[in-house]
Design a protein around this motif. Structure first.
Motif, PDB file in Angstrom:
ATOM      1  N   LYS A 135      14.020   8.758   5.869  1.00  0.00           N
ATOM      2  CA  LYS A 135      14.920   7.736   5.335  1.00  0.00           C
ATOM      3  C   LYS A 135      14.117   6.638   4.620  1.00  0.00           C
ATOM      4  O   LYS A 135      14.476   6.201   3.531  1.00  0.00           O
ATOM      5  CB  LYS A 135      15.760   7.143   6.465  1.00  0.00           C
ATOM      6  CG  LYS A 135      16.775   6.129   6.012  1.00  0.00           C
ATOM      7  CD  LYS A 135      17.605   5.637   7.175  1.00  0.00           C
ATOM      8  CE  LYS A 135      18.582   4.572   6.733  1.00  0.00           C
ATOM      9  NZ  LYS A 135      19.394   4.093   7.870  1.00  0.00           N
ATOM     10  N   ARG A 136      13.029   6.215   5.232  1.00  0.00           N
ATOM     11  CA  ARG A 136      12.180   5.189   4.616  1.00  0.00           C
ATOM     12  C   ARG A 136      11.552   5.705   3.320  1.00  0.00           C
ATOM     13  O   ARG A 136      11.470   4.995   2.321  1.00  0.00           O
ATOM     14  CB  ARG A 136      11.095   4.747   5.594  1.00  0.00           C
ATOM     15  CG  ARG A 136      10.251   3.612   5.068  1.00  0.00           C
ATOM     16  CD  ARG A 136       9.292   3.110   6.118  1.00  0.00           C
ATOM     17  NE  ARG A 136       8.506   2.015   5.595  1.00  0.00           N
ATOM     18  CZ  ARG A 136       7.340   1.650   6.087  1.00  0.00           C
ATOM     19  NH1 ARG A 136       6.844   2.254   7.147  1.00  0.00           N
ATOM     20  NH2 ARG A 136       6.680   0.654   5.550  1.00  0.00           N
ATOM     21  N   LEU A 137      11.128   6.963   3.321  1.00  0.00           N
ATOM     22  CA  LEU A 137      10.538   7.555   2.126  1.00  0.00           C
ATOM     23  C   LEU A 137      11.573   7.614   0.999  1.00  0.00           C
ATOM     24  O   LEU A 137      11.272   7.258  -0.141  1.00  0.00           O
ATOM     25  CB  LEU A 137       9.993   8.949   2.430  1.00  0.00           C
ATOM     26  CG  LEU A 137       9.351   9.703   1.262  1.00  0.00           C
ATOM     27  CD1 LEU A 137       8.183   8.912   0.669  1.00  0.00           C
ATOM     28  CD2 LEU A 137       8.897  11.078   1.718  1.00  0.00           C
ATOM     29  N   PHE A 191       0.840  -1.200   0.000  1.00  0.00           N
ATOM     30  CA  PHE A 191       0.000   0.000   0.000  1.00  0.00           C
ATOM     31  C   PHE A 191       0.874   1.248   0.000  1.00  0.00           C
ATOM     32  O   PHE A 191       0.639   2.197  -0.755  1.00  0.00           O
ATOM     33  CB  PHE A 191      -0.938   0.011   1.210  1.00  0.00           C
ATOM     34  CG  PHE A 191      -1.821   1.232   1.257  1.00  0.00           C
ATOM     35  CD1 PHE A 191      -3.032   1.241   0.585  1.00  0.00           C
ATOM     36  CD2 PHE A 191      -1.442   2.361   1.953  1.00  0.00           C
ATOM     37  CE1 PHE A 191      -3.850   2.375   0.607  1.00  0.00           C
ATOM     38  CE2 PHE A 191      -2.241   3.496   1.975  1.00  0.00           C
ATOM     39  CZ  PHE A 191      -3.452   3.494   1.305  1.00  0.00           C
ATOM     40  N   LEU A 192       1.899   1.254   0.845  1.00  0.00           N
ATOM     41  CA  LEU A 192       2.795   2.402   0.932  1.00  0.00           C
ATOM     42  C   LEU A 192       3.503   2.645  -0.397  1.00  0.00           C
ATOM     43  O   LEU A 192       3.609   3.781  -0.850  1.00  0.00           O
ATOM     44  CB  LEU A 192       3.813   2.212   2.051  1.00  0.00           C
ATOM     45  CG  LEU A 192       4.810   3.353   2.252  1.00  0.00           C
ATOM     46  CD1 LEU A 192       4.107   4.673   2.500  1.00  0.00           C
ATOM     47  CD2 LEU A 192       5.758   3.013   3.388  1.00  0.00           C
ATOM     48  N   LYS A 208       0.791  14.894  -2.995  1.00  0.00           N
ATOM     49  CA  LYS A 208      -0.644  15.107  -2.852  1.00  0.00           C
ATOM     50  C   LYS A 208      -1.120  14.106  -1.805  1.00  0.00           C
ATOM     51  O   LYS A 208      -0.933  12.906  -1.958  1.00  0.00           O
ATOM     52  CB  LYS A 208      -1.321  14.856  -4.204  1.00  0.00           C
ATOM     53  CG  LYS A 208      -2.693  15.409  -4.300  1.00  0.00           C
ATOM     54  CD  LYS A 208      -2.645  16.912  -4.425  1.00  0.00           C
ATOM     55  CE  LYS A 208      -3.733  17.405  -5.345  1.00  0.00           C
ATOM     56  NZ  LYS A 208      -3.713  18.834  -5.461  1.00  0.00           N
ATOM     57  N   LEU A 209      -1.737  14.589  -0.752  1.00  0.00           N
ATOM     58  CA  LEU A 209      -2.233  13.727   0.313  1.00  0.00           C
ATOM     59  C   LEU A 209      -3.594  14.237   0.747  1.00  0.00           C
ATOM     60  O   LEU A 209      -3.746  15.416   1.062  1.00  0.00           O
ATOM     61  CB  LEU A 209      -1.259  13.722   1.497  1.00  0.00           C
ATOM     62  CG  LEU A 209      -1.545  12.725   2.597  1.00  0.00           C
ATOM     63  CD1 LEU A 209      -1.406  11.284   2.077  1.00  0.00           C
ATOM     64  CD2 LEU A 209      -0.598  12.919   3.762  1.00  0.00           C
ATOM     65  N   ALA A 210      -4.578  13.356   0.735  1.00  0.00           N
ATOM     66  CA  ALA A 210      -5.949  13.705   1.113  1.00  0.00           C
ATOM     67  C   ALA A 210      -6.453  14.899   0.304  1.00  0.00           C
ATOM     68  O   ALA A 210      -7.163  15.755   0.813  1.00  0.00           O
ATOM     69  CB  ALA A 210      -6.039  13.979   2.614  1.00  0.00           C
ATOM     70  N   GLY A 211      -6.039  14.971  -0.966  1.00  0.00           N
ATOM     71  CA  GLY A 211      -6.501  16.032  -1.850  1.00  0.00           C
ATOM     72  C   GLY A 211      -5.779  17.358  -1.698  1.00  0.00           C
ATOM     73  O   GLY A 211      -6.176  18.348  -2.283  1.00  0.00           O
ATOM     74  N   HIS A 212      -4.707  17.392  -0.915  1.00  0.00           N
ATOM     75  CA  HIS A 212      -3.974  18.628  -0.658  1.00  0.00           C
ATOM     76  C   HIS A 212      -2.513  18.475  -1.045  1.00  0.00           C
ATOM     77  O   HIS A 212      -1.904  17.436  -0.783  1.00  0.00           O
ATOM     78  CB  HIS A 212      -4.060  19.007   0.825  1.00  0.00           C
ATOM     79  CG  HIS A 212      -5.454  19.212   1.287  1.00  0.00           C
ATOM     80  ND1 HIS A 212      -6.116  20.416   1.172  1.00  0.00           N
ATOM     81  CD2 HIS A 212      -6.344  18.353   1.831  1.00  0.00           C
ATOM     82  CE1 HIS A 212      -7.334  20.293   1.638  1.00  0.00           C
ATOM     83  NE2 HIS A 212      -7.503  19.047   2.044  1.00  0.00           N
ATOM     84  N   SER A 213      -1.940  19.518  -1.640  1.00  0.00           N
ATOM     85  CA  SER A 213      -0.518  19.523  -1.944  1.00  0.00           C
ATOM     86  C   SER A 213       0.251  19.772  -0.651  1.00  0.00           C
ATOM     87  O   SER A 213      -0.085  20.685   0.108  1.00  0.00           O
ATOM     88  CB  SER A 213      -0.184  20.626  -2.944  1.00  0.00           C
ATOM     89  OG  SER A 213      -0.789  20.353  -4.173  1.00  0.00           O
ATOM     90  N   VAL A 214       1.259  18.945  -0.412  1.00  0.00           N
ATOM     91  CA  VAL A 214       2.071  19.080   0.800  1.00  0.00           C
ATOM     92  C   VAL A 214       3.543  18.919   0.456  1.00  0.00           C
ATOM     93  O   VAL A 214       3.902  18.335  -0.560  1.00  0.00           O
ATOM     94  CB  VAL A 214       1.674  18.048   1.886  1.00  0.00           C
ATOM     95  CG1 VAL A 214       0.255  18.270   2.354  1.00  0.00           C
ATOM     96  CG2 VAL A 214       1.871  16.630   1.411  1.00  0.00           C
ATOM     97  N   CYS A 215       4.406  19.422   1.340  1.00  0.00           N
ATOM     98  CA  CYS A 215       5.844  19.272   1.162  1.00  0.00           C
ATOM     99  C   CYS A 215       6.260  17.852   1.562  1.00  0.00           C
ATOM    100  O   CYS A 215       5.496  17.110   2.185  1.00  0.00           O
ATOM    101  CB  CYS A 215       6.595  20.311   1.985  1.00  0.00           C
ATOM    102  SG  CYS A 215       6.367  20.173   3.776  1.00  0.00           S
ATOM    103  N   SER A 216       7.482  17.489   1.213  1.00  0.00           N
ATOM    104  CA  SER A 216       7.989  16.144   1.537  1.00  0.00           C
ATOM    105  C   SER A 216       8.002  15.892   3.032  1.00  0.00           C
ATOM    106  O   SER A 216       7.680  14.801   3.498  1.00  0.00           O
ATOM    107  CB  SER A 216       9.408  15.961   0.979  1.00  0.00           C
ATOM    108  OG  SER A 216       9.382  15.989  -0.413  1.00  0.00           O
TER     109      SER A 216
END
Length: 106
Positions: A84-86, A42-43, A64-72
């Protein structure tokens, strides 16, 4: 082990304060996604599809998360995964598959 109800920290490092902004309007969705990311497949799919092809103009928003643009940083904080995992997951896709194609001039 279930993820903690509390975020690792309440904010991100960008001026737009993505974590607070998204939690304010989409907290149930974010909590659901935090539970789902324990499943590695899933991830992987979420990272593949949530990464934007281009950055939002003059920001570090490339997710894009939950319909919103976000930074890393906010993407990691909201999902409860480490940077690190990302990065490791992003490297599995290769830089060309996920690299933004547009950036702002300094």
């Amino acid at each position: 082990m279930p993820l903690s109800d509390n975020l690792a920290r309440p904010t991100c490092t960008c001026p737009q304060k993505c974590v607070g902004r998204v939690m304010e309007v989409a907290e149930p969705t974010v909590r659901h996604l935090r539970d789902e990311v324990r499943d590695k497949s899933f991830l992987l799919e979420l990272v593949k599809h949530a990464h934007l092809a281009t950055e939002s103009p003059c920001t570090r928003h490339k997710w894009k998360l939950a319909g919103h643009s976000v930074c890393s940083d906010a993407f990691s904080v909201l999902l409860g995964i480490g940077n690190k995992r990302l990065r490791k997951i992003m490297n599995q896709f290769g830089p060309a598959a996920l690299a933004p194609t547009q950036t702002c001039a300094p």
